[in-house]
Each structure stands twice: as C-alpha cells, then as structure tokens.
Write a protein that holds these residues in place. Structure first.
Motif, PDB file in Angstrom:
ATOM      1  N   ARG A  79      29.286 -69.760  59.050  1.00 48.71           N
ATOM      2  CA  ARG A  79      28.576 -70.951  58.765  1.00 48.71           C
ATOM      3  C   ARG A  79      29.702 -72.161  58.635  1.00 48.71           C
ATOM      4  N   ALA A  80      29.496 -73.397  58.594  1.00 51.33           N
ATOM      5  CA  ALA A  80      30.155 -74.385  58.114  1.00 51.33           C
ATOM      6  C   ALA A  80      30.616 -74.131  56.756  1.00 51.33           C
ATOM      7  N   GLY A  81      31.788 -74.167  56.430  1.00 53.48           N
ATOM      8  CA  GLY A  81      32.442 -74.233  54.978  1.00 53.48           C
ATOM      9  C   GLY A  81      32.839 -72.595  54.675  1.00 53.48           C
ATOM     10  N   GLY A  82      32.472 -71.754  55.556  1.00 51.65           N
ATOM     11  CA  GLY A  82      32.963 -70.373  55.432  1.00 51.65           C
ATOM     12  C   GLY A  82      34.317 -70.036  55.781  1.00 51.65           C
ATOM     13  N   SER A  83      34.600 -68.736  55.721  1.00 48.07           N
ATOM     14  CA  SER A  83      35.900 -68.412  56.296  1.00 48.07           C
ATOM     15  C   SER A  83      36.072 -67.164  57.115  1.00 48.07           C
ATOM     16  N   LEU A  84      37.197 -67.036  57.908  1.00 44.55           N
ATOM     17  CA  LEU A  84      37.602 -66.177  58.674  1.00 44.55           C
ATOM     18  C   LEU A  84      38.976 -65.778  58.701  1.00 44.55           C
ATOM     19  N   ARG A  85      39.196 -64.710  58.842  1.00 45.95           N
ATOM     20  CA  ARG A  85      40.641 -64.318  58.941  1.00 45.95           C
ATOM     21  C   ARG A  85      41.012 -63.681  60.274  1.00 45.95           C
ATOM     22  N   LEU A  86      42.006 -64.225  61.058  1.00 44.63           N
ATOM     23  CA  LEU A  86      42.395 -63.577  62.396  1.00 44.63           C
ATOM     24  C   LEU A  86      43.792 -62.861  62.255  1.00 44.63           C
ATOM     25  N   SER A  87      43.812 -61.761  62.939  1.00 37.81           N
ATOM     26  CA  SER A  87      45.186 -61.074  62.892  1.00 37.81           C
ATOM     27  C   SER A  87      45.423 -60.871  64.314  1.00 37.81           C
ATOM     28  N   CYS A  88      46.855 -60.348  64.386  1.00 37.49           N
ATOM     29  CA  CYS A  88      47.336 -60.517  65.647  1.00 37.49           C
ATOM     30  C   CYS A  88      48.494 -59.357  65.461  1.00 37.49           C
ATOM     31  N   ALA A  89      48.304 -58.051  66.174  1.00 39.51           N
ATOM     32  CA  ALA A  89      49.185 -57.021  65.933  1.00 39.51           C
ATOM     33  C   ALA A  89      50.290 -57.150  67.089  1.00 39.51           C
ATOM     34  N   ALA A  90      51.421 -57.127  66.981  1.00 31.17           N
ATOM     35  CA  ALA A  90      52.515 -57.316  67.697  1.00 31.17           C
ATOM     36  C   ALA A  90      53.255 -55.988  67.999  1.00 31.17           C
ATOM     37  N   SER A  91      53.729 -55.799  69.205  1.00 29.81           N
ATOM     38  CA  SER A  91      54.615 -54.721  69.504  1.00 29.81           C
ATOM     39  C   SER A  91      55.504 -55.123  70.772  1.00 29.81           C
ATOM     40  N   GLY A  92      56.814 -54.470  70.649  1.00 28.19           N
ATOM     41  CA  GLY A  92      57.653 -54.717  71.739  1.00 28.19           C
ATOM     42  C   GLY A  92      58.491 -55.880  71.828  1.00 28.19           C
ATOM     43  N   TYR A  93      58.995 -56.242  70.352  1.00 31.37           N
ATOM     44  CA  TYR A  93      59.932 -57.048  70.056  1.00 31.37           C
ATOM     45  C   TYR A  93      61.374 -56.584  70.417  1.00 31.37           C
TER      46      TYR A  93
END
Length: 130
Positions: free
Chosen positions: A13-27
C-alpha cells in the motif's frame, strides 16, 4: 557475465515498504557498478539507485531520494534496495544490474550507460496501491 537473481518484489500500500534483493554470482572483475533500474508500462527504463564497489556516495534518482536506500552484503554477494514511503508511481518492474566497465564517477553520478558489459537480472514486479 554476472548472473543476477532478484527477489522481494510484490504488492504494498502507499506509504508501505518493500525490500528487494539481488543475489550475484560469477564476478570476475575487481570492481563493479551495481544498481537498480525500473520500467513501468509505457515508460522508459529509469535508473533508480547505484553504488560502486570502489566507494563513493550512492546515486539516487530524484524521484526516490529520501525514500530508497541501496546497500550490499559483500560476504553474500547480495545487493539490496530498501524502499520506504512507497507511492503508486513506484509501480514498475525492477531490475538489478552490474557492470565492471562503468567508471566510478559515472556510477555515482547517475550517468551509467548500459551496454554489452551490463549484466541484468530477470526482474521483479513491484505494485503499489493507493
């Protein structure tokens, strides 16, 4: 190229929060520009936030300044986007990306030009309702 897998999208909802994650491999390079982009239907892709592994102040688009933060867990090779005070206009598909050839200045000034050296995740949908 680097393999990237996003997670954490969803609905809020507007005013709320979310957290995105991005797992990386192969650097394979010593340093990278890491960032988040988003694209809403009918709109151009927008750079949201970026950091460079070599240091420097993170970049944030004006539309998210003060609401979003970007961070990384080096031990887990994971990039995060914490999104607070969400607005309906934040609704979009969010993509994480990384590029070893972006100069640190271009990375933290928001001048990142994506190209053949850019690796992309598959995207995660964020939907914010009013």
């Amino acid at each position: 190229q680097v393999q990237l897998v996003e997670s954490g999208g969803g609905s809020a909802r507007a005013g709320g929060s979310l957290r995105l994650s991005c797992a990386a491999s192969g650097y394979t390079y010593n340093s990278y520009c890491l960032g988040w982009f988003r694209q809403a239907p009918g709109k151009e892709r927008e750079g949201v936030a970026a950091i460079h592994t070599g240091g420097g102040r993170p970049y944030f688009a004006d539309s998210v300044k003060g609401r979003f933060t970007i961070s990384q867990d080096n031990a887990k090779n994971t990039l995060f986007l914490q999104m607070n005070s969400l607005k309906p206009e934040d609704t979009a598909m969010y993509y994480c990306a990384t590029d070893p050839l972006v100069h640190p200045y271009d990375c933290y000034s928001g001048s990142w030009s994506v190209g053949e050296s850019t690796s992309w995740g598959q995207g995660t949908q964020v939907t914010v309702s009013s």
